[in-house]
Motif scaffolding. Structure first.
Motif, PDB file in Angstrom:
ATOM      1  N   ALA A 115      59.212  62.027  40.896  1.00  0.00           N
ATOM      2  CA  ALA A 115      58.628  62.566  42.132  1.00  0.00           C
ATOM      3  C   ALA A 115      57.459  61.717  42.623  1.00  0.00           C
ATOM      4  O   ALA A 115      57.010  61.877  43.753  1.00  0.00           O
ATOM      5  CB  ALA A 115      58.163  63.999  41.911  1.00  0.00           C
ATOM      6  N   ASP A 116      56.964  60.818  41.771  1.00  0.00           N
ATOM      7  CA  ASP A 116      55.825  59.978  42.138  1.00  0.00           C
ATOM      8  C   ASP A 116      56.243  58.572  42.551  1.00  0.00           C
ATOM      9  O   ASP A 116      55.415  57.670  42.631  1.00  0.00           O
ATOM     10  CB  ASP A 116      54.845  59.895  40.958  1.00  0.00           C
ATOM     11  CG  ASP A 116      54.295  61.252  40.582  1.00  0.00           C
ATOM     12  OD1 ASP A 116      53.832  61.963  41.487  1.00  0.00           O
ATOM     13  OD2 ASP A 116      54.342  61.611  39.389  1.00  0.00           O
ATOM     14  N   ASP A 148      47.412  70.902  44.139  1.00  0.00           N
ATOM     15  CA  ASP A 148      47.305  71.251  45.559  1.00  0.00           C
ATOM     16  C   ASP A 148      48.555  70.897  46.352  1.00  0.00           C
ATOM     17  O   ASP A 148      48.760  71.401  47.454  1.00  0.00           O
ATOM     18  CB  ASP A 148      46.100  70.528  46.189  1.00  0.00           C
ATOM     19  CG  ASP A 148      44.856  71.386  46.211  1.00  0.00           C
ATOM     20  OD1 ASP A 148      44.904  72.489  45.638  1.00  0.00           O
ATOM     21  OD2 ASP A 148      43.845  70.963  46.797  1.00  0.00           O
ATOM     22  N   HIS A 149      49.379  70.003  45.800  1.00  0.00           N
ATOM     23  CA  HIS A 149      50.564  69.521  46.526  1.00  0.00           C
ATOM     24  C   HIS A 149      51.782  69.575  45.596  1.00  0.00           C
ATOM     25  O   HIS A 149      52.319  68.532  45.207  1.00  0.00           O
ATOM     26  CB  HIS A 149      50.329  68.093  47.026  1.00  0.00           C
ATOM     27  CG  HIS A 149      49.056  67.916  47.786  1.00  0.00           C
ATOM     28  ND1 HIS A 149      48.965  68.071  49.156  1.00  0.00           N
ATOM     29  CD2 HIS A 149      47.793  67.612  47.376  1.00  0.00           C
ATOM     30  CE1 HIS A 149      47.726  67.872  49.552  1.00  0.00           C
ATOM     31  NE2 HIS A 149      46.998  67.587  48.493  1.00  0.00           N
ATOM     32  N   PRO A 150      52.243  70.762  45.259  1.00  0.00           N
ATOM     33  CA  PRO A 150      53.297  70.904  44.244  1.00  0.00           C
ATOM     34  C   PRO A 150      54.639  70.289  44.616  1.00  0.00           C
ATOM     35  O   PRO A 150      55.406  69.909  43.730  1.00  0.00           O
ATOM     36  CB  PRO A 150      53.414  72.422  44.064  1.00  0.00           C
ATOM     37  CG  PRO A 150      52.849  73.002  45.312  1.00  0.00           C
ATOM     38  CD  PRO A 150      51.773  72.068  45.748  1.00  0.00           C
ATOM     39  N   THR A 151      54.952  70.177  45.901  1.00  0.00           N
ATOM     40  CA  THR A 151      56.273  69.655  46.300  1.00  0.00           C
ATOM     41  C   THR A 151      56.195  68.354  47.091  1.00  0.00           C
ATOM     42  O   THR A 151      57.223  67.762  47.396  1.00  0.00           O
ATOM     43  CB  THR A 151      57.015  70.699  47.150  1.00  0.00           C
ATOM     44  OG1 THR A 151      56.250  70.973  48.341  1.00  0.00           O
ATOM     45  CG2 THR A 151      57.224  71.990  46.373  1.00  0.00           C
ATOM     46  N   GLU A 152      54.997  67.906  47.397  1.00  0.00           N
ATOM     47  CA  GLU A 152      54.844  66.712  48.235  1.00  0.00           C
ATOM     48  C   GLU A 152      55.136  65.436  47.453  1.00  0.00           C
ATOM     49  O   GLU A 152      54.835  65.326  46.264  1.00  0.00           O
ATOM     50  CB  GLU A 152      53.426  66.650  48.800  1.00  0.00           C
ATOM     51  CG  GLU A 152      53.212  65.517  49.805  1.00  0.00           C
ATOM     52  CD  GLU A 152      51.818  65.539  50.403  1.00  0.00           C
ATOM     53  OE1 GLU A 152      51.349  64.483  50.862  1.00  0.00           O
ATOM     54  OE2 GLU A 152      51.191  66.627  50.400  1.00  0.00           O
ATOM     55  N   THR A 218      58.674  72.255  40.419  1.00  0.00           N
ATOM     56  CA  THR A 218      59.576  71.173  40.850  1.00  0.00           C
ATOM     57  C   THR A 218      59.823  70.171  39.732  1.00  0.00           C
ATOM     58  O   THR A 218      60.792  69.413  39.780  1.00  0.00           O
ATOM     59  CB  THR A 218      58.989  70.434  42.069  1.00  0.00           C
ATOM     60  OG1 THR A 218      57.716  69.878  41.716  1.00  0.00           O
ATOM     61  CG2 THR A 218      58.824  71.376  43.245  1.00  0.00           C
ATOM     62  N   LEU A 219      58.960  70.170  38.709  1.00  0.00           N
ATOM     63  CA  LEU A 219      59.176  69.262  37.577  1.00  0.00           C
ATOM     64  C   LEU A 219      60.476  69.572  36.849  1.00  0.00           C
ATOM     65  O   LEU A 219      61.078  68.698  36.230  1.00  0.00           O
ATOM     66  CB  LEU A 219      57.998  69.362  36.599  1.00  0.00           C
ATOM     67  CG  LEU A 219      56.660  68.784  37.080  1.00  0.00           C
ATOM     68  CD1 LEU A 219      55.569  69.101  36.082  1.00  0.00           C
ATOM     69  CD2 LEU A 219      56.767  67.287  37.286  1.00  0.00           C
ATOM     70  N   PHE A 220      60.937  70.828  36.933  1.00  0.00           N
ATOM     71  CA  PHE A 220      62.179  71.194  36.251  1.00  0.00           C
ATOM     72  C   PHE A 220      63.399  70.582  36.933  1.00  0.00           C
ATOM     73  O   PHE A 220      64.510  70.638  36.401  1.00  0.00           O
ATOM     74  CB  PHE A 220      62.314  72.714  36.164  1.00  0.00           C
ATOM     75  CG  PHE A 220      61.247  73.350  35.313  1.00  0.00           C
ATOM     76  CD1 PHE A 220      61.129  73.017  33.966  1.00  0.00           C
ATOM     77  CD2 PHE A 220      60.345  74.247  35.844  1.00  0.00           C
ATOM     78  CE1 PHE A 220      60.140  73.583  33.177  1.00  0.00           C
ATOM     79  CE2 PHE A 220      59.359  74.815  35.061  1.00  0.00           C
ATOM     80  CZ  PHE A 220      59.249  74.479  33.720  1.00  0.00           C
ATOM     81  N   LYS A 221      63.199  70.014  38.112  1.00  0.00           N
ATOM     82  CA  LYS A 221      64.282  69.317  38.795  1.00  0.00           C
ATOM     83  C   LYS A 221      64.315  67.835  38.411  1.00  0.00           C
ATOM     84  O   LYS A 221      65.209  67.102  38.844  1.00  0.00           O
ATOM     85  CB  LYS A 221      64.101  69.449  40.316  1.00  0.00           C
ATOM     86  CG  LYS A 221      64.143  70.892  40.801  1.00  0.00           C
ATOM     87  CD  LYS A 221      63.900  70.970  42.304  1.00  0.00           C
ATOM     88  CE  LYS A 221      63.886  72.419  42.774  1.00  0.00           C
ATOM     89  NZ  LYS A 221      63.615  72.512  44.241  1.00  0.00           N
ATOM     90  N   ASP A 222      63.328  67.405  37.636  1.00  0.00           N
ATOM     91  CA  ASP A 222      63.244  66.019  37.185  1.00  0.00           C
ATOM     92  C   ASP A 222      63.966  65.898  35.845  1.00  0.00           C
ATOM     93  O   ASP A 222      63.556  66.462  34.837  1.00  0.00           O
ATOM     94  CB  ASP A 222      61.767  65.625  37.036  1.00  0.00           C
ATOM     95  CG  ASP A 222      61.599  64.159  36.688  1.00  0.00           C
ATOM     96  OD1 ASP A 222      62.444  63.604  35.962  1.00  0.00           O
ATOM     97  OD2 ASP A 222      60.590  63.560  37.137  1.00  0.00           O
ATOM     98  N   ILE A 223      65.055  65.140  35.830  1.00  0.00           N
ATOM     99  CA  ILE A 223      65.903  65.028  34.633  1.00  0.00           C
ATOM    100  C   ILE A 223      65.086  64.497  33.454  1.00  0.00           C
ATOM    101  O   ILE A 223      65.178  65.007  32.341  1.00  0.00           O
ATOM    102  CB  ILE A 223      67.114  64.129  34.921  1.00  0.00           C
ATOM    103  CG1 ILE A 223      68.018  64.800  35.956  1.00  0.00           C
ATOM    104  CG2 ILE A 223      67.885  63.851  33.636  1.00  0.00           C
ATOM    105  CD1 ILE A 223      69.185  63.959  36.382  1.00  0.00           C
ATOM    106  N   ASN A 224      64.291  63.454  33.686  1.00  0.00           N
ATOM    107  CA  ASN A 224      63.514  62.864  32.600  1.00  0.00           C
ATOM    108  C   ASN A 224      62.518  63.862  32.016  1.00  0.00           C
ATOM    109  O   ASN A 224      62.313  63.932  30.821  1.00  0.00           O
ATOM    110  CB  ASN A 224      62.770  61.610  33.092  1.00  0.00           C
ATOM    111  CG  ASN A 224      63.710  60.473  33.410  1.00  0.00           C
ATOM    112  OD1 ASN A 224      64.738  60.324  32.759  1.00  0.00           O
ATOM    113  ND2 ASN A 224      63.377  59.675  34.396  1.00  0.00           N
TER     114      ASN A 224
END
Length: 228
Positions: A115-116, A148-152, A218-224
């Protein structure tokens, strides 16, 4: 190496207290932490540790003693692992010494998750990323911007052509400081390939209560991340 004239030049331009560490071998290392002269004086500050990639200061703010860890991580995979090991040792020593109210910030040269990353280029070394995430989890450090920006999806560094862009710069807080954060954002500064990340903490308005726990789902959508 900084000369006496270099130090005087910083004093003339900043006009406030600062702590710094010099590079031990080349010009790609070294750190400086500047303290706002409107709020802090030399008597409020204590230099705890200074090396070419880690600079630690203790600062008194409204009867709170805050430990500021300023870091600059290497870029190579092997050096990053050594750096993370050293940072773990320092955090362990601070924790065992009873220090809390920790701010750990700087250029980590690693992304926490996919996500980064804004481009589709090479991912950072998976093992180092896992070590980075594990370090934060073990010491209860929170990514202030992501709070502050959980999905950005944003970045703090990019190439001149914008072919690659990543979030490499972070301000992490431990649990005792997390509730004081009231803002964190990313902005351009124009003269660097990195972007600025102003983060505000308010101590006067904070009322102690039962506390709150937040997790970026949203981290749970990150496979790694899920594999980790």
């Amino acid at each position: 190496m900084m000369s006496d004239e270099d130090i005087l030049e910083i004093k003339r331009n900043w006009r406030g207290p600062f702590h710094y560490s010099e590079a031990s071998s080349d010009n790609s290392k070294g750190l400086i932490t500047l303290f706002n002269p409107n709020y802090f004086s030399e008597s409020d500050l204590t230099l705890l540790h200074a090396s070419d990639r880690i600079l630690i200061s203790s600062i008194d703010v409204n009867n709170h003693k805050i430990v500021i860890i300023n870091v600059y991580s290497p870029c190579t995979v092997k050096e990053q692992r050594s750096f993370l090991d050293k940072l773990r040792g320092i955090l362990t020593s601070l924790q065992e010494g009873g220090s809390n109210n920790i701010l750990c910030m700087g250029d980590f040269n690693l992304t926490l998750s996919s996500a980064d990353i804004i481009d589709v280029g090479n991912q950072h070394n998976t093992k180092n990323r896992l070590l980075f995430n594990q370090l934060l989890e073990d010491f209860g450090l929170t990514d202030s911007w992501r709070l502050d920006h959980p999905t950005e999806k944003s970045f703090t560094w990019c190439t001149p052509s914008f072919s690659s862009a990543r979030r490499l710069d972070y301000i992490f807080t431990d649990e005792s400081l997390g509730a004081y954060i009231h803002s964190s954002y990313i902005k351009n500064i124009g003269f660097s390939d990195h972007r600025l990340m102003p983060t505000g903490l308010e101590f006067d308005t904070f009322v102690k209560g039962k506390g709150i726990y937040r997790i970026n789902t949203t981290l749970f959508k990150d496979i790694n991340y899920c594999k980790m």
